[in-house]
Write a protein that holds these residues in place. Structure first.
Motif, PDB file in Angstrom:
ATOM      1  N   TYR A 120      52.856  86.472   3.652  1.00 53.51           N
ATOM      2  CA  TYR A 120      51.472  86.459   3.178  1.00 53.51           C
ATOM      3  C   TYR A 120      51.428  86.218   1.668  1.00 53.51           C
ATOM      4  O   TYR A 120      50.634  85.405   1.180  1.00 53.51           O
ATOM      5  N   MET A 121      52.290  86.897   0.920  1.00 48.99           N
ATOM      6  CA  MET A 121      52.311  86.724  -0.530  1.00 48.99           C
ATOM      7  C   MET A 121      52.742  85.313  -0.929  1.00 48.99           C
ATOM      8  O   MET A 121      52.226  84.745  -1.893  1.00 48.99           O
ATOM      9  N   LEU A 122      53.683  84.730  -0.174  1.00 50.82           N
ATOM     10  CA  LEU A 122      54.112  83.359  -0.463  1.00 50.82           C
ATOM     11  C   LEU A 122      52.972  82.366  -0.247  1.00 50.82           C
ATOM     12  O   LEU A 122      52.795  81.416  -1.029  1.00 50.82           O
ATOM     13  N   GLU A 123      52.193  82.594   0.811  1.00 49.03           N
ATOM     14  CA  GLU A 123      51.068  81.706   1.088  1.00 49.03           C
ATOM     15  C   GLU A 123      50.015  81.763  -0.016  1.00 49.03           C
ATOM     16  O   GLU A 123      49.388  80.748  -0.343  1.00 49.03           O
TER      17      GLU A 123
ATOM     18  N   GLY B  48      59.301  82.750  -5.909  1.00 46.90           N
ATOM     19  CA  GLY B  48      60.535  82.126  -5.431  1.00 46.90           C
ATOM     20  C   GLY B  48      60.802  80.767  -6.039  1.00 46.90           C
ATOM     21  O   GLY B  48      61.804  80.122  -5.710  1.00 46.90           O
ATOM     22  N   ASP B  49      59.915  80.328  -6.940  1.00 48.42           N
ATOM     23  CA  ASP B  49      60.095  79.030  -7.579  1.00 48.42           C
ATOM     24  C   ASP B  49      60.168  79.214  -9.090  1.00 48.42           C
ATOM     25  O   ASP B  49      61.256  79.219  -9.671  1.00 48.42           O
TER      26      ASP B  49
ATOM     27  N   VAL C 183      59.236  88.478  -4.897  1.00 49.68           N
ATOM     28  CA  VAL C 183      58.196  89.500  -4.834  1.00 49.68           C
ATOM     29  C   VAL C 183      58.752  90.779  -4.191  1.00 49.68           C
ATOM     30  O   VAL C 183      59.593  90.709  -3.291  1.00 49.68           O
ATOM     31  N   ASN C 184      58.282  91.911  -4.666  1.00 49.74           N
ATOM     32  CA  ASN C 184      58.709  93.200  -4.139  1.00 49.74           C
ATOM     33  C   ASN C 184      57.636  93.733  -3.182  1.00 49.74           C
ATOM     34  O   ASN C 184      56.652  94.341  -3.608  1.00 49.74           O
ATOM     35  N   ALA C 185      57.822  93.485  -1.899  1.00 46.46           N
ATOM     36  CA  ALA C 185      56.883  93.989  -0.892  1.00 46.46           C
ATOM     37  C   ALA C 185      57.191  95.451  -0.589  1.00 46.46           C
ATOM     38  O   ALA C 185      58.354  95.848  -0.518  1.00 46.46           O
ATOM     39  N   VAL C 186      56.147  96.248  -0.387  1.00 44.04           N
ATOM     40  CA  VAL C 186      56.293  97.692  -0.204  1.00 44.04           C
ATOM     41  C   VAL C 186      55.833  98.081   1.205  1.00 44.04           C
ATOM     42  O   VAL C 186      54.705  97.781   1.602  1.00 44.04           O
ATOM     43  N   VAL C 187      56.725  98.743   1.957  1.00 43.82           N
ATOM     44  CA  VAL C 187      56.427  99.144   3.331  1.00 43.82           C
ATOM     45  C   VAL C 187      56.880 100.587   3.535  1.00 43.82           C
ATOM     46  O   VAL C 187      58.012 100.939   3.197  1.00 43.82           O
TER      47      VAL C 187
END
Length: 361
Positions: free
Chosen positions: A114-117, A123-124, A129-133
Motif C-alpha cells: 500500500y505504501m509503495l503504491e 525503495g528508489d 519504509v518501516n511498516a508497523v504491525v
C-alpha cells in the motif's frame, strides 16, 4: 432479536475525573482515523474469526510526513514488527496495523505494498519504509493456521479508516479475541483537559486478548473454579495525543499504559505479549526537509510542572476504559471446534462500587 451491546458509560459507569472527547475514542485526537476489515466465515473445513485494524495518525502521506512516536514492551511474548526503528529514530512513517499472530507477515507485506503504491520514491530515491504491525493470538476461536488475512484485507482496512465513531468489540483485529475469560476485542476511549491556554487530548485503542475470569477484581467472579482454561493471551495498546511530546516523552506516556492495564486485573502472565505504541500528532516531520539547514526546531511540553503528570493520569484512565469498552461491546461468539466464548454479563457491574474501592488501593 439481538440487542446492541453498550459501552461502559452507556451502562452508567465511568472511570477517573477527566472529561472524554466527543466520541470517547482515539479519533478525538484530531486527524486520527481508524478502519477495520472483519473476516467471519464458516466453511465445511474451517472457521474464520479474524481481521485487520488500521490506525492512521493523519490523512496525508505518512512516509513523507512522519510523526513522533515510541513504543514500550510490558511483556515481550509477542511478534510485533517495526518497533525497533520507531524506538531508534523516534518516528512513525506508516499506518499502525493490528491483526492475529500468524498474519503479521501478510499484513506487513500488504502495508508495504500500500505504501509503495502511494509513494513512488520508496525503495528508489528515498530508501525503504518501516511498516508497523502488532498482533494477538486469536487461535482459540479462529483457524489461525489457515492464514486467511490477505493483502486485500489490509488495503480495505486502511482505505475504510475514518474519524468519528469507532466500531468496537468483535470487529477487525478483535474479531476472535478473548478478555478476562469473556469475549474481548477492540475498545477505545479518550480524555481531554485544558493545560493553561491549550486543550490536549489523549486517546487509546486496544485489542484485548488476555486474562482469566478469576483475574477480574469482582467478588462474584473471583471465586469461580469451573471456568475453562484459556490461553494467556496478549494486548495491543495504541496511544495517540495532540500534546507536543517528543519520542522520549512518548515513551514515558507509553509506560503509564501498564497501570491502566493492571487496574483491570492483568499481571502480564508469562505467555502474554503486552505492547504499547504511542504517537503525537502535534508535529509533522518531513522525510525530506525543504531547507538545507542542518537543524530543525520543534516545541515540546515542559516536564518540570504538573502537566506531564496529568497526561500520565489521563493515559491510565483512558487505557482502562478502552479495555472495559472492548469487554462491554463484544458479543458472544462461537468459533473453531465449536468453542463458544460468552459476552461479558452486564450484571457483574453491580459490584462496580466494590471494584472501584479495590482500584484505589
Amino acid at each position: 432479536m439481538v440487542l446492541t451491546r453498550k459501552r461502559l458509560r452507556e451502562l452508567g459507569k465511568s472511570i477517573g475525573k477527566y472529561k472524554t472527547g466527543e466520541y470517547n475514542s482515539i479519533t478525538d485526537v484530531e486527524g486520527v482515523k481508524v478502519g477495520h476489515c472483519t473476516l467471519r466465515e464458516d466453511r465445511d473445513d474451517t472457521t474464520i474469526r479474524t481481521g485487520v485494524t488500521a490506525i492512521l495518525p493523519h490523512s496525508g502521506n505518512l512516509f513523507r510526513e512522519k510523526v513522533f512516536a515510541s513504543s514500550h514492551v510490558i511483556n515481550g511474548f509477542g511478534k510485533t514488527a517495526g518497533t525497533i526503528q520507531i524506538n531508534e529514530l523516534g518516528l512513525l512513517e506508516s499506518p499502525i496495523m493490528l491483526t492475529n499472530t500468524l498474519s503479521v507477515g501478510d499484513v506487513l507485506q500488504g502495508t508495504v505494498q500500500y505504501m509503495l503504491e502511494k509513494t513512488p520514491e520508496i525503495g528508489d530515491t528515498a530508501g525503504t519504509v518501516n511498516a508497523v504491525v502488532g498482533e494477538c493470538n486469536d487461535g482459540y476461536l479462529n483457524d489461525i493456521r489457515g492464514l486467511h488475512v490477505g493483502r486485500e484485507h489490509v488495503k480495505k482496512a486502511i482505505e475504510s479508516a475514518k474519524s468519528g465513531v469507532v466500531e468496537e468489540g468483535c470487529v477487525g483485529a478483535g474479531t476472535g479475541m478473548l478478555c478476562l475469560g469473556f469475549k474481548g476485542g477492540v475498545g477505545t476511549s479518550s480524555r481531554i483537559h485544558l493545560f493553561g491556554q491549550e486543550k490536549y487530548t489523549v486517546g487509546a485503542l486496544v485489542v484485548t486478548n488476555f486474562g482469566q475470569r478469576k483475574d477480574l477484581r469482582i467478588p462474584t467472579v473471583s471465586d469461580e473454579t469451573s471456568e475453562k482454561q484459556l490461553p494467556d493471551g496478549s494486548i495491543m495498546i495504541i496511544l495517540a495525543t495532540d500534546a507536543p511530546l517528543n519520542d522520549r516523552q512518548l515513551e514515558r506516556l507509553a509506560k503509564r499504559a501498564s497501570f491502566g492495564l493492571s487496574r483491570t486485573g492483568s499481571y502480564a502472565t508469562h505467555g502474554s505479549g503486552d505492547i504499547v505504541i504511542s504517537f503525537s500528532t502535534a508535529h509533522k516531520v518531513p522525510h525530506q526537509p525543504s531547507t538545507n539547514e542542518n537543524t530543525m526546531s520543534y516545541n515540546f511540553l515542559r516536564e518540570d510542572g504538573k502537566y506531564i503528570s496529568q497526561l500520565f493520569e489521563m493515559t491510565v484512565d483512558t487505557v482502562e476504559e478502552a479495555i472495559w469498552n472492548s469487554l462491554c461491546k463484544a458479543e458472544t461468539i462461537t468459533g473453531r471446534k465449536g468453542r463458544t466464548v460468552e459476552a461479558f454479563p452486564y450484571e457483574l457491574l453491580d459490584d462496580w462500587n466494590f471494584f472501584n474501592e479495590v482500584r484505589k488501593k
